[in-house]
Motif scaffolding. Structure first.
Motif, PDB file in Angstrom:
ATOM      1  N   CYS A 183      37.977  52.044  38.824  1.00 25.20           N
ATOM      2  CA  CYS A 183      37.922  50.664  39.283  1.00 25.20           C
ATOM      3  C   CYS A 183      37.048  50.572  40.519  1.00 25.20           C
ATOM      4  O   CYS A 183      37.122  51.420  41.422  1.00 25.20           O
ATOM      5  CB  CYS A 183      39.314  50.154  39.650  1.00 25.20           C
ATOM      6  N   THR A 184      36.245  49.525  40.571  1.00 31.01           N
ATOM      7  CA  THR A 184      35.450  49.258  41.758  1.00 31.01           C
ATOM      8  C   THR A 184      35.358  47.744  41.926  1.00 31.01           C
ATOM      9  O   THR A 184      35.817  46.979  41.076  1.00 31.01           O
ATOM     10  CB  THR A 184      34.064  49.910  41.665  1.00 31.01           C
ATOM     11  N   GLU A 185      34.750  47.349  43.030  1.00 27.97           N
ATOM     12  CA  GLU A 185      34.649  45.923  43.307  1.00 27.97           C
ATOM     13  C   GLU A 185      33.388  45.662  44.123  1.00 27.97           C
ATOM     14  O   GLU A 185      33.204  46.224  45.203  1.00 27.97           O
ATOM     15  CB  GLU A 185      35.880  45.439  44.083  1.00 27.97           C
ATOM     16  N   GLY A 186      32.502  44.848  43.549  1.00 27.84           N
ATOM     17  CA  GLY A 186      31.294  44.462  44.261  1.00 27.84           C
ATOM     18  C   GLY A 186      30.270  45.558  44.426  1.00 27.84           C
ATOM     19  O   GLY A 186      29.346  45.423  45.230  1.00 27.84           O
ATOM     20  N   LYS A 187      30.393  46.655  43.706  1.00 26.88           N
ATOM     21  CA  LYS A 187      29.426  47.753  43.809  1.00 26.88           C
ATOM     22  C   LYS A 187      29.439  48.536  42.504  1.00 26.88           C
ATOM     23  O   LYS A 187      30.407  48.484  41.735  1.00 26.88           O
ATOM     24  CB  LYS A 187      29.755  48.657  44.995  1.00 26.88           C
ATOM     25  N   PRO A 188      28.394  49.304  42.217  1.00 27.13           N
ATOM     26  CA  PRO A 188      28.347  50.078  40.966  1.00 27.13           C
ATOM     27  C   PRO A 188      29.366  51.210  40.976  1.00 27.13           C
ATOM     28  O   PRO A 188      29.856  51.632  42.024  1.00 27.13           O
ATOM     29  CB  PRO A 188      26.910  50.629  40.945  1.00 27.13           C
ATOM     30  N   PHE A 189      29.648  51.729  39.795  1.00 26.20           N
ATOM     31  CA  PHE A 189      30.463  52.931  39.691  1.00 26.20           C
ATOM     32  C   PHE A 189      29.704  54.117  40.292  1.00 26.20           C
ATOM     33  O   PHE A 189      28.478  54.193  40.215  1.00 26.20           O
ATOM     34  CB  PHE A 189      30.808  53.229  38.230  1.00 26.20           C
ATOM     35  N   GLN A 190      30.441  55.043  40.866  1.00 22.53           N
ATOM     36  CA  GLN A 190      29.845  56.231  41.462  1.00 22.53           C
ATOM     37  C   GLN A 190      29.248  57.130  40.375  1.00 22.53           C
ATOM     38  O   GLN A 190      29.782  57.219  39.263  1.00 22.53           O
ATOM     39  CB  GLN A 190      30.887  57.018  42.250  1.00 22.53           C
ATOM     40  N   THR A 191      28.169  57.807  40.710  1.00 26.35           N
ATOM     41  CA  THR A 191      27.508  58.691  39.734  1.00 26.35           C
ATOM     42  C   THR A 191      27.522  60.154  40.156  1.00 26.35           C
ATOM     43  O   THR A 191      27.114  61.022  39.391  1.00 26.35           O
ATOM     44  CB  THR A 191      26.052  58.258  39.532  1.00 26.35           C
ATOM     45  N   GLY A 192      27.963  60.449  41.374  1.00 20.22           N
ATOM     46  CA  GLY A 192      27.943  61.825  41.863  1.00 20.22           C
ATOM     47  C   GLY A 192      29.053  62.673  41.275  1.00 20.22           C
ATOM     48  O   GLY A 192      29.986  62.170  40.642  1.00 20.22           O
TER      49      GLY A 192
ATOM     50  N   ASP B  42      29.144  55.111  58.659  1.00 21.69           N
ATOM     51  CA  ASP B  42      28.624  55.967  57.589  1.00 21.69           C
ATOM     52  C   ASP B  42      28.426  55.204  56.276  1.00 21.69           C
ATOM     53  O   ASP B  42      27.350  55.253  55.695  1.00 21.69           O
ATOM     54  CB  ASP B  42      29.569  57.146  57.363  1.00 21.69           C
ATOM     55  N   ARG B  43      29.459  54.468  55.824  1.00 18.90           N
ATOM     56  CA  ARG B  43      29.332  53.781  54.532  1.00 18.90           C
ATOM     57  C   ARG B  43      30.487  52.807  54.368  1.00 18.90           C
ATOM     58  O   ARG B  43      31.485  52.849  55.098  1.00 18.90           O
ATOM     59  CB  ARG B  43      29.355  54.794  53.373  1.00 18.90           C
ATOM     60  N   ASN B  44      30.362  51.970  53.372  1.00 21.24           N
ATOM     61  CA  ASN B  44      31.444  51.080  52.973  1.00 21.24           C
ATOM     62  C   ASN B  44      32.237  51.729  51.847  1.00 21.24           C
ATOM     63  O   ASN B  44      31.662  52.293  50.905  1.00 21.24           O
ATOM     64  CB  ASN B  44      30.900  49.734  52.506  1.00 21.24           C
ATOM     65  N   ALA B  45      33.542  51.656  51.959  1.00 21.52           N
ATOM     66  CA  ALA B  45      34.414  52.222  50.930  1.00 21.52           C
ATOM     67  C   ALA B  45      35.642  51.316  50.801  1.00 21.52           C
ATOM     68  O   ALA B  45      35.590  50.136  51.167  1.00 21.52           O
ATOM     69  CB  ALA B  45      34.802  53.654  51.280  1.00 21.52           C
ATOM     70  N   PHE B  46      36.725  51.860  50.285  1.00 21.31           N
ATOM     71  CA  PHE B  46      37.940  51.084  50.068  1.00 21.31           C
ATOM     72  C   PHE B  46      39.168  51.875  50.503  1.00 21.31           C
ATOM     73  O   PHE B  46      39.170  53.108  50.487  1.00 21.31           O
ATOM     74  CB  PHE B  46      38.127  50.760  48.579  1.00 21.31           C
ATOM     75  N   GLU B  47      40.219  51.168  50.850  1.00 20.95           N
ATOM     76  CA  GLU B  47      41.567  51.672  50.673  1.00 20.95           C
ATOM     77  C   GLU B  47      41.952  51.346  49.237  1.00 20.95           C
ATOM     78  O   GLU B  47      41.590  50.285  48.721  1.00 20.95           O
ATOM     79  CB  GLU B  47      42.554  51.010  51.632  1.00 20.95           C
ATOM     80  N   ALA B  48      42.678  52.244  48.598  1.00 28.59           N
ATOM     81  CA  ALA B  48      43.011  52.040  47.188  1.00 28.59           C
ATOM     82  C   ALA B  48      44.511  52.159  46.984  1.00 28.59           C
ATOM     83  O   ALA B  48      45.186  52.951  47.656  1.00 28.59           O
ATOM     84  CB  ALA B  48      42.290  53.062  46.316  1.00 28.59           C
ATOM     85  N   LYS B  49      45.017  51.381  46.037  1.00 29.14           N
ATOM     86  CA  LYS B  49      46.438  51.404  45.715  1.00 29.14           C
ATOM     87  C   LYS B  49      46.607  51.313  44.208  1.00 29.14           C
ATOM     88  O   LYS B  49      46.007  50.464  43.553  1.00 29.14           O
ATOM     89  CB  LYS B  49      47.157  50.245  46.405  1.00 29.14           C
ATOM     90  N   LEU B  50      47.424  52.204  43.672  1.00 25.36           N
ATOM     91  CA  LEU B  50      47.708  52.248  42.242  1.00 25.36           C
ATOM     92  C   LEU B  50      49.214  52.121  42.064  1.00 25.36           C
ATOM     93  O   LEU B  50      49.973  52.993  42.490  1.00 25.36           O
ATOM     94  CB  LEU B  50      47.201  53.571  41.646  1.00 25.36           C
ATOM     95  N   GLU B  51      49.658  51.042  41.430  1.00 26.35           N
ATOM     96  CA  GLU B  51      51.083  50.781  41.263  1.00 26.35           C
ATOM     97  C   GLU B  51      51.566  51.218  39.882  1.00 26.35           C
ATOM     98  O   GLU B  51      50.817  51.196  38.901  1.00 26.35           O
ATOM     99  CB  GLU B  51      51.383  49.302  41.457  1.00 26.35           C
TER     100      GLU B  51
ATOM    101  N   GLU C 261      35.772  54.636  45.126  1.00 25.63           N
ATOM    102  CA  GLU C 261      36.265  53.839  44.013  1.00 25.63           C
ATOM    103  C   GLU C 261      37.640  54.405  43.654  1.00 25.63           C
ATOM    104  O   GLU C 261      37.975  55.521  44.038  1.00 25.63           O
ATOM    105  CB  GLU C 261      35.319  53.906  42.808  1.00 25.63           C
ATOM    106  N   LEU C 262      38.436  53.648  42.953  1.00 25.41           N
ATOM    107  CA  LEU C 262      39.722  54.145  42.481  1.00 25.41           C
ATOM    108  C   LEU C 262      39.475  54.833  41.144  1.00 25.41           C
ATOM    109  O   LEU C 262      39.065  54.191  40.171  1.00 25.41           O
ATOM    110  CB  LEU C 262      40.719  52.999  42.324  1.00 25.41           C
TER     111      LEU C 262
END
Length: 829
Positions: free
Chosen positions: A34-43, A142-151, A225-226
């Protein structure tokens, strides 16, 4: 409202700025990103190594949901909120997210610190080793990222295990865990359920897990990303196999690593180590390795130099040669931190390969890992060192001081804050993983024929692929610690990391009011840490004088005889067997009995290890995960399975002596045992048969650990007496086998053999004998041997022991590698 964006090998769904990707790795493993407002990571992932994908899933859409199905797993995504339901191939619910949706991303900025190369560094030394703290740095974005939560929404009768090794063990339902690395925390972000699934969170930051009043969820501090995986499996082994499919297989440790390992804080010089091994040989007590703890390096050279002190170890080649001639291996402690301007520190600094404190090497850089390995190779490995003890692999642990143990939230703040000073906040849990990678890959380049053994205090998901064994840190000598250790090890191994151990007898034996962690219960005879400048062993270090500790130690060694690694270690008092009496006295004899039993079980144990490597079958097993439908097993804290056959029930209360050798006169000398339902169980010692699904009071005198064998099991052993002739593993290569058949149900076992070291098994240099017992016909079949390797014993005496409720029957067979069948004799009515 979620809509389908694309379906080309994976399904991508969108709702405004939110994007959800469902990708199957195999029929039974799904990746959810899951992501929001940005592409999925490719690394690349630090944790997941597989490149597999499964694209033969079926996508179906109706008015309310999208359904993605394989034969083994069904994913239902609600259109309204994107909430996911996970079902097995028969449509049974495994787990689901709340209907309103269960995945949340909160944007946050990530910062890092840039350290001055000439700023001050405060050096210190705690009980847990050297520390260095830099004071001069600049914090930059350094960069923009997220706090993530999975319920999650869990089932009422569901039990959960895993997440690594923590002081708090047991079923995770109704509990919380803080997932960061610390002396007594080894994190593995993998959760396993009795309902037949596991969840792996691909994240290396601080995390917390909750199933309590705050809700049921997994929270991550920093995630680009989550990204997580759900693995479905009918049995626990199927789920573990999926975890290894994602993270890599566990290489097979050398056979000697399953023998007895003697250690203490610390052996001072070469002569002392040789004399200890020689004394074990004189007493005919098996031993396979001895350990050199901290301060192998030269006096006055600073902390962490990876070379031998020329005064205390003047001829390291001669030391290892003499140990090897006696059949013993040498394990040496190495540290990621170097101080005092020692040559190793200078080399890494000159190469720009240190972290900001200029003392801890940057394991995240491949060139730093290579340099660190080359230092270890030329300073230690080149002299014949056999194994590594990678201590302090959570190098910024910072709460190891003070008289009062900090509260959990304070400990989290202290340790995580210190780690974030030097490491990317999204990577703070991964240091040990990268450090272990460097040791493993370095040794395999240098000595491809010698298996890597790395005993390390920290862990992470996937670390098993680098030949690691994790121990649970610097624990105290108390009965409470022994009790807590049992579910701690069970949870670690439930998380798919197969090799776990501890300090037999506890690291801290004394009670020092200055330190919250130095709280053993047995001060009599304690001498504290060995002095850093000691040249000779302390003549007063003759062991504990407290019979209460002797009893605790004897019970601890009984328990540890059924752990993946069997290792005694600690400070304050010496741990060699003669520190607990002499032959013919109760404590000495109890300890000797279980060291010898460990060696009798080596054919079983080494075959279990092969099962880890070839079939992802854990050695140390949760009773609940093997008997998921028996809810009475879900909260068992003091029993576990060692392989599928043995139910181990350690004694965790004193029965003979309290602290200060105070006799106990009113103990029953029994312990309550629960035998899981659906099976019958033989008492290992008396061979009495018991029905499952019941509690019983088991006899537990000083020399007996309650131990049960599942009816319908095959248990290969060495016969009694072999351990008198065999003082280290494979000393007597053609020793006979005793094949015990515990009757009552059909059984099978894969008996494994190889050269004991080298990676030839990866190319097929190994052999299996598949053993089958058929209850109705009363026939035991030994298959034709599959495979070959240099040094294979072509013919061996097998003593076949049929054990039933009525009788014990023994038949002798000479196995030549050809298929043969042994029939039990008819029982007399």
């Amino acid at each position: 409202m979620f809509t389908l964006e694309s379906n080309d090998g994976s399904a991508i769904f969108t709702s405004d700025a939110r994007r959800l990707r469902i990708a199957f790795i195999t029929e039974s493993i799904v990746r959810v990103t899951c992501t929001e407002g940005k592409p999925f990571q490719t690394g690349p992932s630090r944790i997941v190594t597989t490149r597999k994908s499964y694209t033969e899933y079926v996508l179906h859409e109706d008015a309310d949901a999208f359904t993605l199905s394989t034969h083994a797993l069904t994913i239902v995504v609600s259109k309204r909120y994107g909430a996911i339901r996970y079902q097995d191939g028969r449509g049974n619910l495994l787990m689901r997210e709340p209907e309103r949706g269960g995945r949340w991303l909160t944007a946050k900025g990530v910062h890092r610190n840039i350290f001055s190369q000439d700023g001050s560094v405060a050096l210190g030394e705690s009980v847990d080793g050297a520390r260095a703290t830099a004071a001069s740095y600049e914090t930059v974005f350094d960069r923009n990222a997220f706090e993530a939560k999975l319920e999650f929404v869990f089932a009422e009768d569901e039990a959960l295990f895993g997440l690594g090794s923590h002081e708090e063990g047991g079923n995770l339902r109704g509990r919380a865990r803080e997932l960061y690395q610390q002396n007594m925390k080894a994190v593995v972000p993998f959760l396993v359920s009795t309902r037949g699934y596991g969840v792996l969170l691909d994240c290396c930051s601080l995390m917390t897990f909750h199933d309590d009043a705050l809700g049921s969820y997994w929270w991550a501090d920093v995630a680009d990303e989550l990204d997580f995986y759900v693995i479905a499996g009918e049995k626990f082994d199927d789920v573990t196999r999926g975890y290894h499919e994602l993270t890599g297989n566990a290489p097979l440790p050398p056979k000697w690593a399953f023998g007895y390992v003697q250690s203490k804080e610390r052996y001072v010089n070469a002569r002392e180590m040789v004399e200890v091994v020689r004394e074990y040989r004189r007493r005919l007590i098996p031993l396979d390795a001895i350990v050199l703890d901290w301060k192998s390096w030269p006096n006055g050279s600073g902390w962490g130099q990876k070379s031998f002190d020329p005064v205390r170890f003047p001829d390291p080649d001669a030391l290892t040669r003499e140990l090897h001639q006696m059949g013993a291996r040498l394990m040496v402690s190495i540290w990621p931190i170097m101080t005092g301007g020692c040559p190793d520190q200078k080399e890494l600094l000159e190469g720009g390969l240190m972290l900001g404190n200029r003392s801890t090497y940057n394991a995240f850089l491949p060139e730093a890992r290579d340099c660190y390995w080359e230092q270890a190779a030329r300073g230690l490995f080149a002299h014949g060192v056999d194994a590594w003890w990678c201590d302090c692999t959570e190098p910024f642990e910072a709460d190891w001081s003070g008289a009062v143990k900090p509260e959990p939230h304070t400990r989290l703040d202290i340790n995580v804050g210190q780690s974030k000073l030097y490491l990317d906040p999204g990577e703070i849990n991964a240091y040990s993983l990268l450090h272990s990678q460097g040791i493993y890959e370095g040794q395999r380049r240098t000595a491809p024929a010698k298996r890597v053994v790395n005993l390390t205090r920290s862990s992470y998901a996937g670390q098993h692929r680098y030949g690691t064994i994790t121990w649970n840190g610097d624990i105290c000598a108390t009965w409470e610690t022994l009790r807590r250790s049992i579910p701690e090890g069970v949870n670690f191994c439930a998380a798919g990391e197969p090799y776990w151990t501890l300090d037999i007898g506890g690291f801290f034996v004394n009670n020092d009011p200055q330190f919250w962690f130095w709280r053993g219960d047995y001060p009599a005879g304690c001498r504290g840490l060995t002095g850093a400048d000691a040249l000779e062993p302390d003549p007063n270090d003759t062991g504990s004088r407290d019979l209460g500790y002797w009893e605790l130690y004897a019970r601890w060694i009984q328990y540890a005889a059924f752990l993946p690694m069997f290792r005694s270690h600690g400070t304050d008092v010496a741990r060699e067997i003669w520190r607990f009496g002499e032959e013919g006295t109760p404590f000495y004899d109890a300890i000797a009995k279980y060291i010898r039993l460990r060696y009798r079980l080596i054919p079983y144990i080494y075959s279990l290890a092969a099962g880890v490597t070839f079939r992802s079958r854990m050695m140390m097993r949760s009773v609940a995960l093997d008997f998921p439908e028996d809810v009475a097993t879900h909260d068992i804290l003091d029993q576990f399975l060692f392989g599928a056959a043995l139910l181990v029930c350690p004694v965790t209360e004193p029965m003979y002596y309290a602290s200060n050798s105070q006799p106990i006169t009113d103990a029953s000398r029994t312990r309550a045992v629960y035998l899981p339902t659906g099976q019958r169980w033989f008492d290992f010692w008396t061979e009495t048969l018991h029905e499952g699904g019941r509690m019983l009071m088991a006899d537990a005198p000083l020399d007996v650990i309650p131990l049960y064998v599942r009816a319908g099991s095959i248990l290969p052993m060495f016969p009694i007496g072999v351990t008198q002739a065999m003082q280290f593993i494979d000393e007597v290569k053609n020793a006979p086998y005793e094949i015990r058949v515990y009757r009552g149900a059909d059984a099978e076992f894969a008996l494994y053999e190889d050269a004991g070291d080298s990676y030839g098994y990866e190319d097929g240099e190994c052999a299996f004998v598949h053993i089958f017992w058929t209850e109705d016909s009363g026939e035991l079949t030994l298959s034709a041997r599959e495979g070959d390797f240099p040094g294979l014993v072509k013919e061996r005496e097998y003593s076949i022991v049929f054990i039933s409720e009525r009788a014990r029957e023994v038949q002798l067979v000479r196995y030549t590698g050809e298929r043969c069948t042994v029939r039990r004799r008819a029982e007399k009515p």
